[in-house]
Write an enzyme that holds these catalytic residues in place. Structure first.
Site, short mmCIF file in Angstrom:
data_model
loop_
_atom_site.label_atom_id
_atom_site.label_comp_id
_atom_site.label_asym_id
_atom_site.label_seq_id
_atom_site.Cartn_x
_atom_site.Cartn_y
_atom_site.Cartn_z
N GLY A 116 -36.25 -73.56 126.89
CA GLY A 116 -35.86 -74.87 126.34
C GLY A 116 -33.98 -74.22 125.11
N HIS A 158 -28.88 -69.59 129.69
CA HIS A 158 -29.88 -70.41 130.49
C HIS A 158 -28.77 -70.61 131.66
CE1 HIS A 158 -32.01 -70.53 127.40
NE2 HIS A 158 -32.86 -69.91 127.91
N GLN A 197 -48.13 -68.20 125.26
CA GLN A 197 -47.30 -66.94 125.44
C GLN A 197 -47.05 -66.40 124.27
OE1 GLN A 197 -44.67 -68.11 127.73
NE2 GLN A 197 -42.94 -66.63 126.80
N GLY A 214 -33.18 -64.21 133.61
CA GLY A 214 -32.24 -63.80 133.41
C GLY A 214 -33.32 -62.43 133.07
N MET A 215 -31.62 -61.21 133.08
CA MET A 215 -32.06 -60.05 132.98
C MET A 215 -32.07 -59.37 131.52
SD MET A 215 -33.44 -58.07 135.57
CE MET A 215 -32.61 -56.04 135.39
N ASP A 256 -34.00 -60.52 129.84
CA ASP A 256 -36.22 -60.42 129.93
C ASP A 256 -36.35 -59.35 131.54
OD1 ASP A 256 -37.17 -62.08 127.31
OD2 ASP A 256 -36.04 -63.52 128.53
N LEU A 295 -27.10 -63.40 124.02
CA LEU A 295 -27.22 -64.36 123.67
C LEU A 295 -28.93 -64.60 123.96
CD1 LEU A 295 -24.68 -66.83 125.94
CD2 LEU A 295 -24.70 -65.50 123.95
N SER A 304 -31.78 -67.49 122.14
CA SER A 304 -32.64 -68.91 121.51
C SER A 304 -32.87 -68.08 119.97
CB SER A 304 -33.77 -70.00 122.23
OG SER A 304 -33.05 -70.66 123.13
#
EC number: 6.3.2.1
Lengths: 298, 298
Positions: B35, B41, B65, B151-152, B154, B188, B190
């Site tokens: 989120g 995202h 996690q 997403g790359m 991570d 980007l 969060s």
């Protein structure tokens, strides 16, 4: 019946079979085994046949669930006879992958269940259940069955797999099936072929011990867990060849051991479980304790 | 668009949506997130929309996690805004379970990937990837998507999840999507909201360091892994606030580190990855090294 050795081909064949029924999605039942099939396995296939449109039997002696000093190499195998058994039972697909097909590289991923796996067979077979839960996860992902059928002979395995399915939200129903026994009480096991004629006879102390424990509960309401443990050990000790690994009473499926002084009457969640060695052969057996209501005198 | 908080309801709804297309089985694309959605995202949802008939976005800040001293409690949340973002992107179902829905009991089952998880983020966040692979396994089992979008940013997470999918034969295609950056280069995240205005500016050293490393490779064929590591550290050191966790070059997706003397030109399997702290905020960034052919003088 098709015999398939390749994962991609298996997926394709299951997809075709499911689509072949246009009115509704056909359900798939999986019977995972290590082969050398006996009447116990046949009862699993029979249950799968009754509850599924398509029955997949897998035969795979999974190396990662055997310890370094265990019987992976010598585990009995008889593919031709197994395929015939499957055919007789109305299985639709027999999946017989090689080790290289299942593990093209050594797996870096492990599925493990804690707590439940520390005790009983887990205590004397470290890593065993990680190997089981990892390969069962793979088989579930490959076959994507609606139901999977496991024998209660491996009661701890059933508890561990059900815990895994619950924890990981796996979209499969685990169906435990009753132990199948020889007429004289010996629980069927592929490993029974290891037994000498003499040990085969001695091994009857396992089922006798379980029956003796059940009788104690039937006749005495104040039977405690300690009584059960003593009865099991006394009965097994009648064989001079028997070496006890464990002889235990615990809750099922939590596998929480009962304290010695706990009374067992009136509980319907108890499992008595044995592991006993005869020479190099380790046998397991168990029973869910029945607590039939005994009429009290009024 | 439906907002669903309950696993059973989600499964039912996905089943209905898939059946609604009678000519062929509709495909499901899953975008798993924690989120506090941003354009990164949104790019995942966009890719999912293009490649799937039904898009499921999950929003779940997964407690297992996070380490005991990490930011689980303070992790930014804004459900109302997230739901609007999902609606704008054409998502079909937003799945927002509570912790109690995902973990009615503490999980006894863990899915873990070895080797790949010992390094980089795994080294400073012990248990983090076990938490990720366990919850992603759960989400895959709940949603049963044909494709899942990650997403790359991570990159290590992508490598770990792909390894898990391969090892466990999970019937899902992992679709890695490019990092989305602010105009000034900041990747980007969060967690960027944690940054003070000053640290937000200082954090630009990350993307600058990655670009400097890329330029070195573009201009000098004999650039070694040691050169890359030095360039990264020199560039990050331009911020006095930056504390390096790691600044590394390795093969992707194996994450095998390169020896210092290894040349990097001509290899297309390399990942440069950074983790840098600004105060309490830990940022990560990375890039796949491009080795464009440089014309040699003839």
């Amino acid at each position: 019946m098709k015999v398939i050795r390749n994962i991609a081909e298996l997926r394709q064949e299951i997809g075709l079979m499911r689509q072949a029924n246009p009115t509704r999605e056909a359900s798939v039942g999986l019977v995972p085994t290590m082969g050398y099939l006996h009447e116990g396995h046949a009862s699993l296939m029979h249950a799968a046949k009754q509850q599924s449109d398509i029955v997949v039997l897998s035969i795979f002696v999974n190396p990662i669930q055997f310890g370094p000093n265990e019987d992976f190499d010598s585990y009995p195998r008889d593919e031709a006879r197994d395929v015939e058994t499957a055919r007789t039972q109305g299985v639709d697909i027999v999946f017989i992958p090689t080790v290289a097909e299942m593990y093209p590289q050594p797996t870096q991923t492990t599925v493990s269940v804690s707590r439940l796996t520390n005790r009983l067979c887990g205590a004397s077979r470290p890593g065993h259940f990680d190997g089981v839960t990892t390969v069962v996860s793979k088989l579930f992902n490959i076959v994507q069955p609606q139901r999977a059928f496991f024998g209660m002979k491996d009661a701890q395995q059933v508890a561990v797999i059900q815990q895994m399915v619950n924890d990981l939200n796996m979209p499969v129903e685990i169906v435990p099936c009753p132990i199948v026994r020889e007429q004289d009480g010996l629980a069927l096991s592929s490993r029974n072929v290891y037994l000498s004629a003499e040990d085969r006879q001695e091994a009857l102390v396992l089922s006798k011990a379980l029956r003796a424990a059940q009788e104690a509960v039937d006749t005495r309401h104040d039977t405690t867990a300690a009584d059960i443990r003593r009865i099991l050990r006394e009965n097994i000790a009648r064989s001079s060849r028997a070496v006890i690994d464990y002889a235990e009473i615990q809750a099922f499926p939590s596998l929480e051991p009962l304290a010695d002084q706990e009374k067992v009457h009136g509980r319907d969640d108890l499992l008595i479980a044995l592991a006993v060695k005869f020479g190099k052969t380790r046998l397991i057996d168990n029973t869910r304790l029945q607590t039939t209501e005994v009429m009290s005198h009024v």
